[in-house]
Design a protein around this motif. Structure first.
Motif, PDB file in Angstrom:
ATOM      1  N   TYR A 173       0.849  -1.186   0.000  1.00 26.71           N
ATOM      2  CA  TYR A 173       0.000   0.000   0.000  1.00 26.71           C
ATOM      3  C   TYR A 173       0.883   1.234   0.000  1.00 26.71           C
ATOM      4  O   TYR A 173       2.083   1.159   0.271  1.00 26.71           O
ATOM      5  CB  TYR A 173      -0.944  -0.002   1.215  1.00 26.71           C
ATOM      6  N   THR A 174       0.303   2.369  -0.328  1.00 30.87           N
ATOM      7  CA  THR A 174       1.054   3.618  -0.402  1.00 30.87           C
ATOM      8  C   THR A 174       0.415   4.657   0.507  1.00 30.87           C
ATOM      9  O   THR A 174      -0.800   4.859   0.468  1.00 30.87           O
ATOM     10  CB  THR A 174       1.082   4.151  -1.852  1.00 30.87           C
ATOM     11  N   ASP A 216       1.042   8.673   1.606  1.00 29.03           N
ATOM     12  CA  ASP A 216       1.760   9.934   1.341  1.00 29.03           C
ATOM     13  C   ASP A 216       2.952   9.737   0.405  1.00 29.03           C
ATOM     14  O   ASP A 216       4.049  10.241   0.649  1.00 29.03           O
ATOM     15  CB  ASP A 216       2.227  10.584   2.654  1.00 29.03           C
ATOM     16  N   GLY A 217       2.750   8.952  -0.649  1.00 28.86           N
ATOM     17  CA  GLY A 217       3.787   8.746  -1.658  1.00 28.86           C
ATOM     18  C   GLY A 217       4.827   7.696  -1.304  1.00 28.86           C
ATOM     19  O   GLY A 217       5.679   7.367  -2.128  1.00 28.86           O
ATOM     20  N   THR A 218       4.786   7.146  -0.100  1.00 32.27           N
ATOM     21  CA  THR A 218       5.744   6.111   0.315  1.00 32.27           C
ATOM     22  C   THR A 218       5.077   4.739   0.211  1.00 32.27           C
ATOM     23  O   THR A 218       3.980   4.541   0.739  1.00 32.27           O
ATOM     24  CB  THR A 218       6.229   6.342   1.759  1.00 32.27           C
ATOM     25  N   ARG A 219       5.740   3.826  -0.508  1.00 28.65           N
ATOM     26  CA  ARG A 219       5.204   2.477  -0.696  1.00 28.65           C
ATOM     27  C   ARG A 219       5.651   1.591   0.470  1.00 28.65           C
ATOM     28  O   ARG A 219       6.817   1.626   0.881  1.00 28.65           O
ATOM     29  CB  ARG A 219       5.739   1.895  -2.004  1.00 28.65           C
TER      30      ARG A 219
END
Length: 150
Positions: A71-72, A74-77
């Protein structure tokens, strides 16, 4: 066989029941407290994709699955394992709703499962009931209580 008026076997069983009952009450209370703290964490639901499924022992409805999801936030995977999942087996590639801890997005669980922002109270309540029952039995069956009834 104990003689009339002797301590008999009542004391050891009363003390054992009392000790186990108190332990069950304490453990159940601690578990409810831990569930309440977990439920109070700020969390947010998000869609995630199953990337792997691990299995635990059990058969039928007793089989437990531990899906790893991607899942992602705030742009972090993120790709993290979740708490156990009961019910139908999640499939790799399937989309599930998970809940992540907003303070630490690596902490994730399936929405509706224990640790997913909702408390799993049933086991704790059963422990509390068993503890209370054992304590009541210890008191009612103790030699002191029996001698007062005579």
């Amino acid at each position: 066989m104990p003689r009339e008026g002797s301590r008999g076997w009542g004391w050891p069983w009363s003390v054992l029941s009392l000790a186990i009952g108190l332990a069950a009450l304490v453990f159940g209370g601690v578990q409810i407290g831990a569930d309440a703290v977990e439920a109070s964490r700020a969390s947010s639901p998000i869609e995630a994709t199953v990337t792997q499924v691990d299995y635990a022992s059990g058969t039928g409805m007793g089989k437990r699955y531990f899906p790893t999801v991607e899942y992602t936030v705030d742009g972090t995977r993120y790709e993290e394992g979740t708490a156990n999942h009961r019910g139908s087996e999640p499939q790799v590639g399937e989309t599930l709703t998970v809940t992540y801890d907003t303070a630490d997005p690596r902490r994730v669980s399936l929405t509706g499962e224990s640790g997913g922002g909702g408390a799993d109270w049933a086991g704790s309540i059963v422990l509390l009931a068993i503890g209370a029952g054992l304590i009541a039995a210890a008191v009612a069956l103790s030699p002191v209580a029996r001698s007062r009834r005579r």
